[in-house]
Design a protein around this motif. Structure first.
Motif, short mmCIF file in Angstrom:
data_model
loop_
_atom_site.label_atom_id
_atom_site.label_comp_id
_atom_site.label_asym_id
_atom_site.label_seq_id
_atom_site.Cartn_x
_atom_site.Cartn_y
_atom_site.Cartn_z
N MET A 257 17.10 -0.70 -43.77
CA MET A 257 17.22 0.63 -44.36
C MET A 257 18.68 1.06 -44.47
O MET A 257 19.08 1.72 -45.43
CB MET A 257 16.43 1.64 -43.53
CG MET A 257 16.12 2.93 -44.24
SD MET A 257 14.93 3.91 -43.32
CE MET A 257 14.89 5.39 -44.36
N ILE A 258 19.50 0.69 -43.49
CA ILE A 258 20.93 0.99 -43.54
C ILE A 258 21.58 0.27 -44.72
O ILE A 258 22.34 0.86 -45.50
CB ILE A 258 21.62 0.60 -42.22
CG1 ILE A 258 21.24 1.59 -41.12
CG2 ILE A 258 23.14 0.55 -42.39
CD1 ILE A 258 21.80 1.24 -39.76
N ILE A 259 21.27 -1.03 -44.86
CA ILE A 259 21.83 -1.80 -45.98
C ILE A 259 21.36 -1.22 -47.31
O ILE A 259 22.15 -1.06 -48.25
CB ILE A 259 21.42 -3.28 -45.86
CG1 ILE A 259 22.06 -3.91 -44.62
CG2 ILE A 259 21.83 -4.06 -47.11
CD1 ILE A 259 21.61 -5.32 -44.34
N ALA A 304 9.61 -9.15 -42.62
CA ALA A 304 8.85 -8.25 -43.49
C ALA A 304 9.30 -6.81 -43.30
O ALA A 304 9.43 -6.05 -44.28
CB ALA A 304 7.36 -8.39 -43.19
N SER A 305 9.55 -6.42 -42.05
CA SER A 305 10.03 -5.06 -41.76
C SER A 305 11.37 -4.82 -42.43
O SER A 305 11.61 -3.75 -43.01
CB SER A 305 10.14 -4.87 -40.24
OG SER A 305 10.64 -3.59 -39.93
N PHE A 306 12.26 -5.81 -42.35
CA PHE A 306 13.58 -5.70 -42.99
C PHE A 306 13.44 -5.50 -44.50
O PHE A 306 14.09 -4.61 -45.08
CB PHE A 306 14.39 -6.96 -42.69
CG PHE A 306 15.72 -7.02 -43.41
CD1 PHE A 306 16.84 -6.41 -42.86
CD2 PHE A 306 15.84 -7.68 -44.62
CE1 PHE A 306 18.06 -6.44 -43.52
CE2 PHE A 306 17.06 -7.73 -45.29
CZ PHE A 306 18.17 -7.10 -44.74
N LEU A 307 12.59 -6.30 -45.15
CA LEU A 307 12.43 -6.22 -46.60
C LEU A 307 11.81 -4.89 -47.02
O LEU A 307 12.23 -4.28 -48.02
CB LEU A 307 11.56 -7.38 -47.10
CG LEU A 307 12.18 -8.77 -47.00
CD1 LEU A 307 11.16 -9.83 -47.42
CD2 LEU A 307 13.43 -8.88 -47.85
N PHE A 308 10.80 -4.44 -46.28
CA PHE A 308 10.13 -3.18 -46.63
C PHE A 308 11.12 -2.02 -46.56
O PHE A 308 11.21 -1.21 -47.49
CB PHE A 308 8.95 -2.91 -45.69
CG PHE A 308 8.21 -1.64 -46.01
CD1 PHE A 308 7.16 -1.64 -46.91
CD2 PHE A 308 8.58 -0.43 -45.42
CE1 PHE A 308 6.48 -0.47 -47.21
CE2 PHE A 308 7.92 0.75 -45.72
CZ PHE A 308 6.85 0.73 -46.61
N PHE A 309 11.85 -1.94 -45.46
CA PHE A 309 12.76 -0.81 -45.28
C PHE A 309 14.05 -0.95 -46.09
O PHE A 309 14.73 0.04 -46.34
CB PHE A 309 13.08 -0.62 -43.79
CG PHE A 309 11.95 0.01 -43.03
CD1 PHE A 309 11.75 1.38 -43.08
CD2 PHE A 309 11.09 -0.76 -42.27
CE1 PHE A 309 10.71 1.97 -42.40
CE2 PHE A 309 10.04 -0.18 -41.58
CZ PHE A 309 9.85 1.20 -41.65
#
Length: 418
Positions: A257-259, A304-309
């Motif tokens: 989300m930060i990125i 998956a969490s990284f991609l979603f956010f």
């Protein structure tokens, strides 16, 4: 920037409380349905109050709307601390507190979105919204890890105390900063009209602009699917991982989300259409949800969490920027509030059915002797949590499908050209 700093601290405090409270309720009751009721209490009142809140947001100083909202949330938090310390806390107390905070959020969120257009010029709206998303991203990154650690040492009452301190800090910032006054011509003209009629101004505006209405309805459909995921994510992860690993997985989402927030600010003045970016990252989110259900792995779920956010700041910011550019400032409170009511109206139903879907249907299907154990179970596994994993795969696929269908609707696809 000053207002965003205050909101960042407040988001961190709220993130600590939300994570700790969700884990605490699930551990106390061990039911996805009980957890879904808590999340329902946190969202449904905001959907109901939003259209009426829009009238006041357009007539009042939006800074004071945010101040009163923070005060209401702080008072509610104090009540929870007292109940926890005195050991008189009951589940219905938590539901009631969640309802109260949801109501004040129905004022605070659209007030902040509408105030943004008076705080910055249009050419900087992308950067301003990226800062807002960045604040939420930092909260998503820090809160789960910190809450998982603090829950063991200072317990729920200590976390609520930190949340209270964050409210006070945000309140002090709002008392210090002055917001430019927005024009209220339209509101004054409709002052003698009934409250219901003024409430419906936002609905009439959206109804008259097919692209904006389609955007709200599409978001509502996607939120329905994501709402089921939101309720089910803790039980799914806790079926194969610890609380600390759960916090780590969500923190990977915070990094994404930060990125994403930084990229929104970087691409904000590019020639790309915001609606196209919106659709691109909606596809990505559907893919991420499906991937999360394939196999019970901390590494896979973290990815998956990284991609979603990563896509979340683009989805939220692009929608917000389109509305901020298309809607006149004097009616933004009503339109934004009604848009929120439509976009999030599907969440209560999602929260209501998520628990029964998981507990009564999908989990039994994927037990070792379940109906699908010998077929689908060969590919995604069987046992505790695998039914919810199957739900994730189906929900992710449906999200991709409704995104593809919505893209075919020309008024929505060409929303920025009209």
């Amino acid at each position: 920037m000053t207002v965003c700093l205050g909101q960042l601290v407040s988001i961190l405090g709220s993130g600590l409380s939300n994570f700790a409270l969700d884990v605490w309720v699930y551990q106390q009751h061990g039911s996805v349905t009980e957890l879904s009721f808590l999340i329902l209490a946190s969202s449904f009142p905001m959907v109901v109050i939003s259209p009426f809140a829009g009238i006041l947001i357009d007539r009042w100083n939006r800074r004071w709307v945010m101040i009163f909202s923070d005060c209401g949330a702080a008072i509610t938090t104090v009540a929870l601390i007292i109940l926890l310390v005195s050991e008189n806390i009951q589940i219905w107390h938590i539901y009631l507190a969640s309802i109260a905070i949801s109501i004040v959020s129905g004022f605070q969120i659209p007030a902040f979105a509408a105030a943004t257009t008076t705080l910055v010029p249009q050419k900087h709206l992308a950067r301003a919204n990226s800062m807002t998303q960045l604040s939420q991203a930092v909260g998503q990154l820090v809160s789960p890890i910190l809450a998982g650690f603090l829950l063991e040492f200072i317990h729920l009452s200590g976390i609520f105390t930190l949340d209270l301190v964050s409210f006070v800090f945000a309140l002090a910032i709002l008392l210090f900063v002055r917001f430019p006054n927005h024009k209220t011509t339209a509101s004054k003209e409709t002052f003698k009209v009934s409250v219901l009629s003024r409430t419906l101004d936002g609905w009439r505006y959206l109804k008259a602009h097919y692209g904006l209405m389609a955007l709200s309805l599409f978001f509502a459909g996607s939120n329905f699917l994501v709402g089921i995921v939101q309720v089910s994510i803790y039980p799914l992860v806790l079926s194969f991982a610890s609380e600390v690993q759960l916090g780590t997985i969500l923190s990977f989402g915070g990094i994404g989300m930060i990125i994403g927030s930084i990229l929104v600010g970087t691409w904000g003045n590019s020639r790309k259409k915001y609606i196209n970016l919106f659709f691109y990252f909606m596809f990505l989110q559907g893919f991420a949800i499906a991937v999360a259900g394939i196999y019970p792995s901390v590494l896979l779920f973290s990815t998956a969490s990284f991609l979603f956010f990563l896509g979340l700041p683009f989805v939220n910011s692009c929608m917000q920027i389109i509305l901020q550019k298309k809607v006149s400032p004097d009616i933004q409170g009503r339109v934004f509030s009604f848009n929120n009511a439509i976009a999030y109206s599907s969440l209560p139903l999602a929260y209501l059915i998520a628990g029964p879907l998981a507990d009564k249907i999908f989990e039994p299907l994927m037990l070792q002797d379940g109906l699908l154990a010998s077929t689908i179970g060969k590919f995604i596994g069987t046992g505790n949590g695998r039914g919810i994993g199957l739900m994730f795969i189906l929900l992710g696929g449906l999200n991709i499908l409704i995104t593809a269908i919505s893209y075919q609707y020309k008024p929505l696809r060409n929303i920025e050209d009209k």
